[in-house]
Design a protein around this motif. Structure first.
Motif, PDB file in Angstrom:
ATOM      1  N   ASN A 472      -3.472   0.454 -10.693  1.00  0.00           N
ATOM      2  CA  ASN A 472      -2.262   1.108 -10.189  1.00  0.00           C
ATOM      3  C   ASN A 472      -2.308   2.620 -10.370  1.00  0.00           C
ATOM      4  O   ASN A 472      -1.771   3.372  -9.545  1.00  0.00           O
ATOM      5  N   ASN A 475      -4.375   3.791  -7.556  1.00  0.00           N
ATOM      6  CA  ASN A 475      -3.787   3.522  -6.236  1.00  0.00           C
ATOM      7  C   ASN A 475      -2.271   3.624  -6.313  1.00  0.00           C
ATOM      8  O   ASN A 475      -1.560   2.635  -6.118  1.00  0.00           O
ATOM      9  N   PRO A 476      -1.743   4.808  -6.599  1.00  0.00           N
ATOM     10  CA  PRO A 476      -0.294   4.931  -6.803  1.00  0.00           C
ATOM     11  C   PRO A 476       0.529   4.557  -5.589  1.00  0.00           C
ATOM     12  O   PRO A 476       1.675   4.128  -5.730  1.00  0.00           O
ATOM     13  N   GLY A 477      -0.043   4.690  -4.406  1.00  0.00           N
ATOM     14  CA  GLY A 477       0.712   4.358  -3.196  1.00  0.00           C
ATOM     15  C   GLY A 477       0.641   2.905  -2.819  1.00  0.00           C
ATOM     16  O   GLY A 477       1.404   2.454  -1.957  1.00  0.00           O
ATOM     17  N   ALA A 478      -0.265   2.163  -3.423  1.00  0.00           N
ATOM     18  CA  ALA A 478      -0.419   0.746  -3.089  1.00  0.00           C
ATOM     19  C   ALA A 478      -0.808  -0.027  -4.339  1.00  0.00           C
ATOM     20  O   ALA A 478      -1.931  -0.495  -4.475  1.00  0.00           O
ATOM     21  N   PRO A 479       0.114  -0.150  -5.288  1.00  0.00           N
ATOM     22  CA  PRO A 479      -0.204  -0.849  -6.538  1.00  0.00           C
ATOM     23  C   PRO A 479      -0.549  -2.309  -6.298  1.00  0.00           C
ATOM     24  O   PRO A 479      -0.166  -2.902  -5.282  1.00  0.00           O
ATOM     25  N   THR A 482       2.491  -5.697  -5.788  1.00  0.00           N
ATOM     26  CA  THR A 482       3.755  -5.050  -6.135  1.00  0.00           C
ATOM     27  C   THR A 482       4.881  -6.060  -6.329  1.00  0.00           C
ATOM     28  O   THR A 482       5.635  -6.008  -7.297  1.00  0.00           O
TER      29      THR A 482
END
Length: 571
Positions: A472, A475-479, A482
């Motif tokens: 995460n 890949n902060p924009g697509a953990p 989610t």
């Protein structure tokens, strides 16, 4: 395969003849070719002969395919790493000059050190040093094998029978601790990653059921014995088998390692009967071999401080990242884009207490050991390096770690030798999930996910990493998962820690109104309690696990095909 297109160049790089050069995907089932005859005691020794330059080399940086595999070139290109003169093989003319000296036995050549490993007596050594192409020499072994051999100090014991109803068997706790179970569930098991394992022997890997998938799926890319200079690796010390199993074993219901689908290269670099710097030279040559083959990760459960010849023992001041042969080799391996994972050492309870070479190398991932309760194992070596850098970098389960023996049994062992490959397997899955990262970025994200990321220390470094947290962060924009993670936040055990017998499960929305199956495992992965919970719209239900002893537990809650896992502590 791609390897068949570069091994003549690799043979040249190692100073091997084409008939001796190791070929990938070749099991060492035939009798081993004999190594050089044993020298007379105290006469013939091995030396590292350093050359002055690489003048006259037929190789060019613009044509790396003559000495590197396509995969090795791609690894550099992917990480923006330029080829440098150190990558070029040594000058063939210089090699011929060495061979022409009577009594000189050429074993290997080193691109990175611009050197050759040569066995000879003292008179021949003087002749070699007089060659115009030679700038110096270092003796790699002295005297007869002694009693000062220092291994990693691991201990093994028979693992108690377990009724763990999970495919990982007794390996569940060590995988779960790093988030490797979630990693596998997300589809990352090391596919496409190549791992070179440096150790003292791999008996049973060619026969034990836990390695059947590795053999049958042809994911044993190559084998080479750098001690004896042949391909026979299913022999000698079983330490390598134990270490390899924590990553590569794949026998569902019995044992699953942290990278069960990766591809492996097995390298014997360690002579378990003696301790000389020649083993560090073996490490160097094996690292160059791994580089040429296009390996992504090196897992090395080896360490050096004392030798059979005491006057050359390392001091703590030598652990500065630039002195020991193996340390310099590990640093160069990192410089060409491989991710080196090395054990910290088992000196925590000894007068030495510090890490061992090459664990002091810059830009590598040095691994300490913790127990099943996530506390530092007392034997785990400490940092910092002599120049003040944090070591170890991270930690994984190395006390009572589940391992597979050559005959296929599952035992337990203690040592940073085991925490190292356990973590190396997770590294493979994490890099598979994030192929855009460089090796150094992989280390950075894993450290940022560590249990002590905010307050690293010299005992466990940045602590125990977690795959999901690291993913995460990368890949902060697509953990990762989610929605599942959101549901997980509302599914928990309380009170936690548990002091008495009352235990409650807070239900997430998706787990209300449906029947539940609740299973509780202890820190070793043994199933200690199981119950069926009737469908309810209540926000929480009381569990009835019976009497639990002190320790860390994992509670798995299943609702049809949905499953969540939470941890709690019993005081």
């Amino acid at each position: 395969m791609v390897f068949s297109r570069f091994f003549s160049g690799l043979a040249l790089a190692l100073g091997l003849s084409a008939s001796v050069a190791p070929t990938p995907a070749e099991a060492s089932s035939r009798p081993a070719a004999p190594g050089p005859a044993s020298p007379a005691p105290g006469t013939v020794r091995k030396h590292l002969i350093y050359f002055k330059d690489k003048a006259g080399t037929p190789h060019q940086l613009s044509r790396p395919q003559t000495f590197l595999s396509a995969r090795a070139v791609q690894r550099r290109q992917r990480q923006g790493i330029a080829l440098l003169p150190r990558d070029l093989p040594v000058s063939p003319a210089y090699v011929q000059q060495v061979k022409a000296v009577p009594g000189a036995q050429l074993w290997y050549t080193s691109r990175w050190f611009n050197a050759a490993v040569v066995a000879c007596d003292s008179a021949t050594l003087q002749q070699l040093q007089a060659l115009p192409c030679v700038r110096g020499a270092r003796t790699l072994n002295r005297g007869l094998p002694g009693s000062r051999k220092r291994g990693e100090g691991e201990q093994t014991s028979t693992a108690p029978e377990s009724t763990a109803a999970n495919p990982y068997g007794k390996a569940y706790p060590q995988a779960q601790m790093l988030g490797a179970v979630r990693m596998h569930e997300a589809g990352f098991r090391g596919e496409g990653l190549q791992i070179a394992v440096f150790d003292a022997g791999f008996p049973g890997v060619n026969t034990a059921p836990a390695f059947a998938a590795l053999r049958n799926e042809q994911r044993l890319a190559s084998t080479f014995n750098f001690v004896d200079k042949n391909k026979a690796v299913y022999q000698r010390n079983s330490h390598g088998t134990h270490c390899l199993s924590t990553m590569a074993a794949n026998e569902p219901g019995v044992y699953i390692g942290t990278a069960p689908q990766a591809t492996y290269h097995l390298c014997i670099t360690e002579d378990s009967y003696s301790e000389h710097p020649v083993e560090e030279a073996n490490w160097l040559i094996a690292a160059e071999y791994a580089d040429s083959a296009g390996v992504d990760i090196i897992s090395s459960s080896l360490g050096y401080t004392t030798f059979d010849y005491p006057s050359i023992d390392y001091t703590y001041a030598d652990l500065n990242g630039r002195t020991a042969i193996s340390t310099r080799a590990a640093t160069l391996a990192a410089r060409v884009g491989m991710l080196v994972v090395n054990s910290a050492g088992n000196e925590g309870n000894n007068t030495w207490r510090y890490i061992t070479a090459p664990a002091d190398a810059d830009s590598i991932l040095t691994v300490g050991a913790v127990d099943s309760l996530r506390g530092r194992a007392s034997f785990s070596s400490r940092g910092p390096t002599a120049d003040g850098r944090i070591k170890p970098n991270l930690a994984a389960m190395g006390e009572q770690t589940a391992i597979v023996t050559p005959d296929g049994r599952v035992n337990r062992g203690n040592g940073t030798s085991y925490s190292c490959p356990v973590l190396a397997g997770m590294v493979a899955g994490f890099w598979q999930a994030n192929p855009q990262l460089t090796a150094q970025q992989v280390i950075s994200f894993l450290q940022r996910s560590g249990s002590r990321a905010a307050t690293p220390n010299d005992e466990v470094g940045y602590g125990i990493p977690d795959f999901v947290q690291a993913y995460n962060l990368a890949n902060p924009g697509a953990p990762l998962a989610t929605q599942a993670a959101s549901a997980q936040q509302n599914l928990f055990i309380y009170p936690n820690p548990v002091k008495e017998t009352e235990l409650y499960l807070q239900l997430a929305v998706g787990f209300q109104g449906v029947p539940l199956r609740v299973r509780i495992y202890d820190a070793r992965g043994a199933l200690v309690a199981e119950e069926q919970v009737a469908a309810t719209t209540a926000a929480a239900v009381r569990l009835q696990p019976g009497v639990l002893v002190k320790g860390v537990y994992t509670c798995t809650v299943s609702a049809g095909r949905e499953q969540r896992t939470v941890r709690f502590v019993k005081l």
